[in-house]
Design an enzyme around this catalytic site. Structure first.
Site, PDB file in Angstrom:
ATOM      1  N   GLU A  74       1.300   7.964   3.430  1.00  0.00           N
ATOM      2  CA  GLU A  74       0.810   9.259   3.591  1.00  0.00           C
ATOM      3  C   GLU A  74      -0.037   9.630   2.386  1.00  0.00           C
ATOM      4  O   GLU A  74      -1.051   9.992   2.220  1.00  0.00           O
ATOM      5  CB  GLU A  74       1.617  10.083   4.185  1.00  0.00           C
ATOM      6  CG  GLU A  74       2.243   9.746   5.193  1.00  0.00           C
ATOM      7  CD  GLU A  74       1.432  10.258   6.344  1.00  0.00           C
ATOM      8  OE1 GLU A  74       0.210  10.925   6.084  1.00  0.00           O
ATOM      9  OE2 GLU A  74       1.765  10.096   7.432  1.00  0.00           O
ATOM     10  N   ASP A  88      -1.338   1.205  14.381  1.00  0.00           N
ATOM     11  CA  ASP A  88      -2.565   1.730  14.806  1.00  0.00           C
ATOM     12  C   ASP A  88      -3.545   1.283  13.572  1.00  0.00           C
ATOM     13  O   ASP A  88      -4.505   0.583  13.651  1.00  0.00           O
ATOM     14  CB  ASP A  88      -2.911   3.219  15.008  1.00  0.00           C
ATOM     15  CG  ASP A  88      -1.985   4.048  14.098  1.00  0.00           C
ATOM     16  OD1 ASP A  88      -1.232   3.584  13.210  1.00  0.00           O
ATOM     17  OD2 ASP A  88      -2.003   5.404  14.332  1.00  0.00           O
ATOM     18  N   GLU A 115       2.370  13.879  22.401  1.00  0.00           N
ATOM     19  CA  GLU A 115       2.746  12.799  21.418  1.00  0.00           C
ATOM     20  C   GLU A 115       2.878  11.360  22.214  1.00  0.00           C
ATOM     21  O   GLU A 115       2.343  10.528  21.782  1.00  0.00           O
ATOM     22  CB  GLU A 115       3.723  13.277  20.532  1.00  0.00           C
ATOM     23  CG  GLU A 115       3.705  12.138  19.133  1.00  0.00           C
ATOM     24  CD  GLU A 115       2.803  12.511  18.267  1.00  0.00           C
ATOM     25  OE1 GLU A 115       3.043  11.724  17.414  1.00  0.00           O
ATOM     26  OE2 GLU A 115       1.989  13.154  18.570  1.00  0.00           O
ATOM     27  N   GLU A 166      -7.391  12.065  16.574  1.00  0.00           N
ATOM     28  CA  GLU A 166      -7.796  10.751  17.154  1.00  0.00           C
ATOM     29  C   GLU A 166      -8.879  10.678  18.213  1.00  0.00           C
ATOM     30  O   GLU A 166      -9.837   9.979  18.269  1.00  0.00           O
ATOM     31  CB  GLU A 166      -6.517   9.847  17.451  1.00  0.00           C
ATOM     32  CG  GLU A 166      -5.791   9.394  16.359  1.00  0.00           C
ATOM     33  CD  GLU A 166      -5.137  10.334  15.399  1.00  0.00           C
ATOM     34  OE1 GLU A 166      -4.753  10.090  14.389  1.00  0.00           O
ATOM     35  OE2 GLU A 166      -4.821  11.407  16.012  1.00  0.00           O
TER      36      GLU A 166
END
Length: 610
Positions: free
Chosen positions: A184, A329, A433, A452
């Site tokens: 992050e 991902d 989610e 996304e």
């Protein structure tokens, strides 16, 4: 004349029969992938193939002609988008960004995030260090301000961009007793600092003269300082795969876990690689590339797939699920984007091998997105060793994949997968989610304003210029305004059905969601008019495709045979040509719908829109 009457009667009878069969068999749900339609759309079309071949071409038709022109609701709704409406949506996206940004600056700065319901700032949860949902992201370093720097330029606000840069230089320090997730901090902070620095100093950038007197590479120095503080994550690990968290002042915590996810450990190469090439120090790219190679060498010999959680000391897979969503991902994303940026053929060979394994083992449904019979294509979660389905849910992070497919030139498959996620959005006004495709219901109900789906919508519009994607963007904008807007910003949806909210606005809402929405409707944005090419990082930060990033000031420290390439992969595989693959899409679909109406309707029914 009697024979003509008989022929007309037979044609009418076939028409009536085809309608009844289509209604009875063409649209029933079969998401379990065990039951397939025995007599469906493709077979109905075959009924008329003989007649199409015998009749004159100008009078030929198929049952698909029922959905042409004004007769079809999808064509009526999606096939055009007026310029005036596009301008309105562009202004709406800009207003959305500034409503969140201005309130963050008013009520929250210098804290990391804005609580948009209570109009307060939010920082790390110092009272509960185990609250990793908060503490992995918030490091007491004005996260939202840093994460939105280049968005200000995309929106054309040079003066506020310069003011924000000066605030970062004057107020931000990474010498903090904060334990953050390496992934992050890398994508949100390091990536934004590098992007803003490049845009400040690159004479070829498209945003005009955004530099200011007295700037002395401070953002690059801050990025370097942060990266040095992240380096301890790569020490004392037997595999070279980094620890998931570091304390910015003290290094890896003594109680740190030895498990990390594939995306978290394998999605550092873009930011670390650019930093190395900007400052001429190979250390950062070297450790990030070593982690990617280590993960790659742990893939299954049978399927070529990777798992989602690995032990960094033993190299054993703790999580054996392989999918495209959470934990996996951006690993795939950065294999391709690293190749685009750095030109390292090793990265492209890994990506193409991974993509082939994904197609062979995760993809279910009919072979072609826009032709044939059976379920629409869908990518499912499988066991990395056997390729067998492990569960019947997919998560919202997977909605990035159509955008990656666009970059890879696989636009046709991208269209179909995107349509599936858009159908979920239409049903709930958000993306849960997790969504269970077998039960046609959410498994995990919250939506934290993720970008996304918007990202893939934007990239598909750039690839096809089909107005359908402008309608998708408008639906998303209007849903966010209706369901997420609160007193001081936009709030996480706690429950996508009843639309209850949580008091949190994550930084990626301004950094990515608003940015992609604005770019979708801003045809004349400098990014779109520039002669230079750009890509977006996984956090949506703008970085140029620059020849200086393809030049290294050092020699490789270890050869490829010790790294990722093995005998399973052909070493002479050609690199991709730098051309567009959009011409694979038939001409007629560039001007009507990207996906035939019958397949859009099939997906909508299977998601429960109707």
């Amino acid at each position: 004349m009697q024979w003509r009457s008989i022929l007309v009667g037979l044609v009418v009878l076939r028409l009536s029969l085809s309608c009844m069969l289509w209604l009875a068999f063409g649209l029933g749900p079969s998401w379990g992938f065990n039951f397939h339609l025995g007599f469906n759309l493709h077979k109905l079309d075959l009924l008329f193939r003989e007649e199409k071949e015998t009749e004159p071409r100008d009078n030929s038709w198929s049952y698909l002609s029922f959905f042409d022109g004004n007769k079809d609701e999808y064509v009526r709704r999606y096939s055009s988008f007026p310029d005036t409406l596009k301008a309105k949506m562009k202004d709406m996206a800009k207003e959305m960004f500034y409503f969140g940004y201005d309130n963050y600056m008013k009520y929250a700065f210098p804290e990391d995030e804005l609580n948009p319901i209570d109009c307060e700032g939010r920082g790390p949860d110092v009272q509960n260090p185990s609250n990793i949902n908060i503490n992995d992201v918030l490091g007491n370093y004005s996260l939202t301000l840093i994460d939105t720097l280049d968005t200000l330029l995309v929106l054309g606000n040079v003066s506020e961009f310069q003011r924000a840069v000066k605030l970062v230089i004057d107020t931000v320090s990474f010498d903090k007793d904060s334990t953050v997730q390496v992934f992050e901090a890398n994508i949100r902070i390091l990536g934004s600092l590098i992007s803003a620095h490049i845009l400040l100093t690159d004479p070829k950038h498209p945003f005009g003269n955004v530099g200011f007197e007295g700037y002395d590479n401070e953002l690059l120095h801050l990025a370097h300082d942060l990266a040095v503080r992240l380096l301890p994550a790569f020490e004392n690990t037997s595999t070279g795969i980094p620890y998931p968290r570091v304390n910015l002042k003290n290094g890896v915590p003594p109680d740190s876990v030895n498990e990390t996810c594939t995306a978290g450990a394998g999605s550092l190469l873009v930011e670390f690689g650019i930093l190395s090439r900007l400052i001429g120090d190979s250390t950062f790219e070297w450790v990030a590339r070593r982690a990617v190679r280590a993960l790659w060498n742990l893939r299954s010999n049978e399927t070529g797939l990777l798992g989602n959680v690995v032990n960094i000391q033993t190299g054993q897979w703790v999580g054996k699920q392989s999918g495209l969503g959470a934990g996996m991902d951006s690993f795939y994303e950065y294999l391709l984007k690293s190749y685009i940026l750095f030109g390292e053929k090793e990265d492209y060979r890994m990506f193409t091998a991974a993509y082939e394994s994904i197609q062979n083992h995760m993809r279910r449904g009919r072979e072609s997105c826009n032709e044939g019979e059976g379920d629409p294509p869908l990518y499912v979660n499988v066991n990395m060793f056997s390729g067998e389905i492990m569960n019947t849910w997919i998560d919202s992070l997977q909605a990035f994949f159509p955008g990656l497919q666009v970059l890879n030139g696989d636009v046709d498959d991208a269209i179909c997968l995107h349509a599936f996620y858009y159908a979920i959005w239409k049903r709930f006004g958000a993306l849960p989610e997790r969504y269970n495709w077998q039960l046609q219901a959410p498994d995990v109900l919250f939506y934290p304003l993720r970008p996304e789906l918007v990202e893939s919508t934007y990239l598909l519009y750039q690839a096809t210029k089909n107005p359908f994607y402008l309608h998708v963007g408008m639906d998303i904008l209007q849903s966010l305004e209706k369901n997420a807007k609160v007193r001081c910003g936009y709030a996480t949806l706690h429950h996508v059905v009843d639309k209850s909210k949580e008091d949190r606005m994550e930084s990626f809402f301004l950094s990515e969601t608003c940015k992609y929405l604005y770019l979708l409707f801003d045809e004349d944005n400098p990014l779109h008019k520039s002669d230079n090419k750009y890509i977006f990082t996984t956090e949506g930060h703008v970085v140029p495709i620059d020849k200086r990033f393809r030049e290294k000031q050092w020699n490789d420290d270890f050869p490829c045979e010790e790294g990722a390439l093995t005998e399973r992969e052909p070493v002479n595989q050609p690199a991709p040509r730098n051309i567009s693959n959009c011409n694979r899409i038939p001409e007629e679909r560039r001007y009507t719908l990207p996906l035939k109406s019958i397949y859009m309707r099939q997906i909508d029914h299977m998601v429960g829109v109707f």
